[in-house]
Structures are given as C-alpha cells and as structure tokens.
Design a protein around this motif. Structure first.
Motif, PDB file in Angstrom:
ATOM      1  N   ARG A  44      38.896  33.812  37.511  1.00  0.00           N
ATOM      2  CA  ARG A  44      38.746  35.168  36.994  1.00  0.00           C
ATOM      3  C   ARG A  44      39.778  36.097  37.622  1.00  0.00           C
ATOM      4  O   ARG A  44      40.339  36.970  36.951  1.00  0.00           O
ATOM      5  CB  ARG A  44      37.336  35.674  37.267  1.00  0.00           C
ATOM      6  CG  ARG A  44      37.063  37.059  36.732  1.00  0.00           C
ATOM      7  CD  ARG A  44      35.634  37.493  36.987  1.00  0.00           C
ATOM      8  NE  ARG A  44      34.674  36.618  36.334  1.00  0.00           N
ATOM      9  CZ  ARG A  44      33.350  36.777  36.431  1.00  0.00           C
ATOM     10  NH1 ARG A  44      32.863  37.753  37.165  1.00  0.00           N
ATOM     11  NH2 ARG A  44      32.535  35.944  35.813  1.00  0.00           N
ATOM     12  N   THR A  47      43.055  35.501  36.047  1.00  0.00           N
ATOM     13  CA  THR A  47      43.100  35.932  34.661  1.00  0.00           C
ATOM     14  C   THR A  47      43.706  37.319  34.504  1.00  0.00           C
ATOM     15  O   THR A  47      44.280  37.636  33.455  1.00  0.00           O
ATOM     16  CB  THR A  47      41.671  35.919  34.074  1.00  0.00           C
ATOM     17  OG1 THR A  47      41.170  34.584  34.128  1.00  0.00           O
ATOM     18  CG2 THR A  47      41.656  36.364  32.628  1.00  0.00           C
ATOM     19  N   LEU A 496      35.831  37.224  31.874  1.00  0.00           N
ATOM     20  CA  LEU A 496      36.216  35.827  32.134  1.00  0.00           C
ATOM     21  C   LEU A 496      36.237  35.576  33.626  1.00  0.00           C
ATOM     22  O   LEU A 496      36.731  36.387  34.376  1.00  0.00           O
ATOM     23  CB  LEU A 496      37.607  35.553  31.556  1.00  0.00           C
ATOM     24  CG  LEU A 496      38.083  34.121  31.662  1.00  0.00           C
ATOM     25  CD1 LEU A 496      37.174  33.176  30.900  1.00  0.00           C
ATOM     26  CD2 LEU A 496      39.492  33.962  31.180  1.00  0.00           C
TER      27      LEU A 496
END
Length: 496
Positions: A44, A47, A496
């Motif tokens: 995450r 990301t 995410l």
C-alpha cells in the motif's frame, strides 16, 4: 414435569447464548494471493509512488499551458515650462497592457500583446494629449540549442519514464508479496497434511495396542509385547502434538500475511495442487524478458539515460534564435479613433533578427555531455548484468522444477510400497509371524513416506512459485491484474 424443565432450559439458552462459532473462511491459493496483494501494508505504501509519478507527468505537461500577464501603470509629473516661466507643465501617463504567451513543441515561444498608452498634458497642444494602442505578434525560435520537440518535452519524457519505473517497483513488490502468500499457504497445507498423517499414525498404533491387549488376555501374546505398542502410542501422541503446534503456527503466519483477524478459521480445498508440463527454456526466457519488473525498470532507466545523453549534446550547442515580430499601431487624440487606426492597419511595424550567444569554453555543457554519456554506458552495463542474472535464475528454477517433479514421483512410489509393506506386516502379525515392534516400524516407515510425499508436493509448488516469480507472471497465474490507472486511483482513494 419434563416438559416444564425443557421449557426452562430453552429460556435459559435464549437469555444466555453460548459463544458464537466463527464461520470458516474458504481460502484457495488464488484467494490467498489476491487478498495478500490487496491488503499488504508495504505494498500500500508502494502504491502511492505511481500516483505521485502521475502528478509529476501532469506538472511536466503544464509547459504548454498558455501564460497570461497584465500590466497597469499610472505616472505623472509637474515641472515649470521654462526657467523663468510661472506656468507649470503637468503630464499624466497611463499604461494598460495584456499579453498571452505560448510555448510550441519546436521550442519556439509565441506571444500576442496588446498595449495601451495614454498621455495627457496641460500645455494645450494636440501632441500633449493622445492615445496609442498597439497589437503585436512575436515569435522567438531556437535554431541550435533548445531546438526540437525532444528537447522541449524532455521533462515530460523523463516523467513518463519515472512513471514506468514506479510501476515496475510496484510490480516487484507485488510479486514478492504474492510469492510470500503462496509459500505461506503451501506451508499451512503441508502442515495440515502432516497433521492428518500423524492422526492416522496414532490411530494405527492405538489399534495395534488394543489388538495386543486382546491377545494378551487371550493368552496368545506375552505381556511384555505391550510395552512396544504402548511406547509407540506415546511417541505418536508426542508427534501429533508437534504437528498440531506446527499447523497452528502456519495458520497464524498465513493469517498475518493476509491481514486476517486472529482466530479466523481457514478452510483450504482438498486438492489445490497445480501442475504444468515442463516449459521450454527459450519460452520462459522470452516471458521473463517481457515481464520481469527489474528488467523493465533497468531498460527504462537505460532509455532515460540515452535520451538525456542526446539532449545534453543539444544543450551544449551555441544559442542561436530567430526572433521576429509584427504589429499595428494606432495614434489619435481620442481612444476610439486610435482603435480605429489599429483596425485599419495603416501604421504597421515589423522586426526580424538573429540572436547568438555562447559561453566561452562551454565547460559546464561539455561536462554535462560527458556525464550523460557515462551514465548511459553504466545503464547499458546494468541491463546486461540483470539479463545474465535473470537467465541464471530461470535456469536454476527450471532445474529445481524438474527435480521436484521427479522427487514427487519417487515419493508416491515410496508411499505405495510402504502401504503394501504395512498391510503385509499387519496380516503376519495376526498370524503371529511378526512382532508388535515390526508392525510399528512398518507403520513409522509409512508415516515417513507420507511426510516425504507432502514435502515433495510442497517443494514442487514452491519451485513453481520461484519460476513464476522469476518470469514475472506469478500475479497473472493467480488471476490478479492491476493496470496503471487502477493502481493510481486506488492510491488516491487510499483503498489499496
């Protein structure tokens, strides 16, 4: 009375419900990989980099945003008309200008400007009061240094490459996460197979001990023979406890990898094993050349370095630009008449020229060219090193896959032989042709053979994990697909 007691018990059960039983979570290996990629905290964090890179691209493209500017100026002054004159000349000047500039892909800067100039004096002459608006179009085009779309959009190109590099980093992290989840899943599966094997082993040993006790009571077996079976039962109970501990640890590790709540009951399919035929080495190497994130990242870095080398050679050239302008001017005592003058274009003006400049020696630019050339050579060497290491990694994975496949076949045959051997000793034991120790040894050999088969299966699957990770196709193999837009949008939403 019985009916009344039953009713009371029902009321108590409703008032004080027992602890809720957690619903088991059915988890395939595909589910494990997908959940790990979606919930991994480290991934995450990674990301956000593609999302940040996307903002850098938008910022780089802003060089083509038109630039608007405006200028307002009001000036005035008072001075005597002459050395001995008592008359004071008072003047007032007012400017109101606006311009719009635009960068062109060729490196040229085009602009349109509209200027307004008002002059007012108190001398009474017609020339002391007038308006002078002017409309001008101008263009400055580099001819050497800074010429061409490549140089103009160098920031956009490097930002696009930075986005590709950030996506490659994300994919590498996702591959690492998927491989970890898959291996943790296999570890749990292996532990559960071992647990089932140990339970079956304890059941066989218990049955042998019970049969031995019955034979001792019947007087057909010496009592000391029970010591072997009792010791066998105790040893298998200890092995079962070890297997239960290993299964709990493996389940906890998998729950941690998938960020599932502690105590989540995991239900795994009975036959999740995946098998594939041995792929040709050339095919696998071709997939790796196209899919490995580290190779894609290195090639992107090489492309950026070579691009910067070409740009640096251009920036080392002398600065030579073609400059030109054309416009119309209006002049009148009234502003409206001056605007009509502009519209009639009867007072045109134009200019054209060349501007040249070069730093003597040009040492900084030459140093930049040399540095860019060295960085490009370094990037080429880095790509060559990665291609060699990727080839070695893939060949190692292919050899491991072939070996693990053969080991699994041998282990299957070992289980079959051990099962036949145990069945033989059980029959012979009932006829008094084998001792309890012989039977337990045969059962221990079968247990070991089953453990070896479980390990061989898990090792084969781990070899598949290594192969698919080395080719960069592990996520695709489990149906996990994220494109650039999905990654960036999830980063912005923080999901995410």
């Amino acid at each position: 009375m019985a009916l009344l007691l039953a009713a009371l018990l029902s009321l108590v059960a409703l008032a004080f419900p027992g602890p809720a039983v957690a619903e088991p979570t059915r988890l395939s290996v595909d589910d494990a990989v997908r959940i790990a990629v979606e919930r991994n905290l480290g991934l995450r964090v990674e990301t956000y980099n593609p999302a940040i890179a996307a903002t850098d691209i938008r910022r780089a493209r802003s060089i083509y945003d038109p630039a608007f500017s405006a200028f307002l100026d009001y000036r005035g002054g008072s001075r005597p008309a002459g050395p001995t004159s008592a008359f004071v000349d008072r003047t007032r000047f007012f400017d109101a200008d606006a311009s719009l500039g635009q960068l062109l892909p060729t490196g040229a800067t085009a602009s349109v400007a509209f200027t307004n100039f008002w002059s007012k004096g108190n001398l009474g002459f017609s020339s002391s009061r007038f308006a002078q608006p002017e409309l001008t179009l101008s263009l400055s085009q580099p001819l050497l240094k800074g010429f061409g779309k490549r140089v103009t959009e160098r920031g956009i190109t490097t930002a696009d490459d930075a986005m590709e590099i950030s996506l490659a980093d994300w994919n590498q992290k996702a591959l690492d996460t998927a491989a970890e989840a898959r291996n943790r899943y296999l570890t749990l599966l292996k532990a559960r197979e071992s647990l089932a094997t140990r339970r079956a082993s304890l059941a066989v040993a218990g049955r042998v001990h019970e049969e031995g006790e019955a034979r001792v009571k019947a007087g057909v077996l010496a009592a000391f023979e029970l010591q072997d079976s009792e010791l066998g039962v105790l040893q298998r109970e200890k092995d079962l406890l070890d297997a239960e501990l290993a299964e709990k640890d493996a389940a906890d590790q998998l729950r941690l990898t998938l960020h599932l709540p502690p105590g989540t009951v995991l239900e795994l399919p009975d036959t999740p094993w995946t098998d594939i035929p041995d792929p040709p080495e050339e095919e696998v190497l071709g997939i790796a050349q196209r899919r490995r994130p580290d190779l894609l990242k290195a090639r992107t870095a090489l492309r950026t370095a070579e691009f910067n080398e070409r740009v640096s050679r251009n920036l080392a050239l002398p600065a030579l630009s073609l400059e030109g302008s054309a416009g119309v001017t209006g002049t009148a005592t009234e502003y409206g008449d001056a605007i009509d003058d502009v519209a009639s274009a009867k007072n045109p003006n134009w200019a054209i020229g060349l501007r040249f400049s070069v730093p003597l020696g040009n040492g900084a630019a030459r140093a930049d060219v040399a540095a860019a050339r060295l960085k490009a050579s370094q990037a080429r060497a880095g790509v060559a090193v990665l291609e060699e290491s990727a080839g070695l990694e893939i060949r190692t994975a292919l050899r491991a896959l072939e070996t693990r496949r053969k080991q699994e076949e041998v282990s299957r045959k070992g289980v079959s032989v051990a099962e036949t051997r145990l069945a033989s000793f059980l029959k012979r034991g009932k006829l008094g042709l084998s001792t309890t120790k012989d039977v337990l040894d045969a059962e221990a050999n079968l247990t070991q053979a089953r453990e070896t088969l479980s390990a061989a299966r898990a090792d084969f699957q781990s070899a598949l994990t290594s192969l698919w990770k080395s080719t960069g196709e592990l996520l695709d193999r489990h149906g996990v697909v994220f494109d650039e837009k999905t990654i960036a949008s999830r980063a912005r939403k923080g999901t995410l």
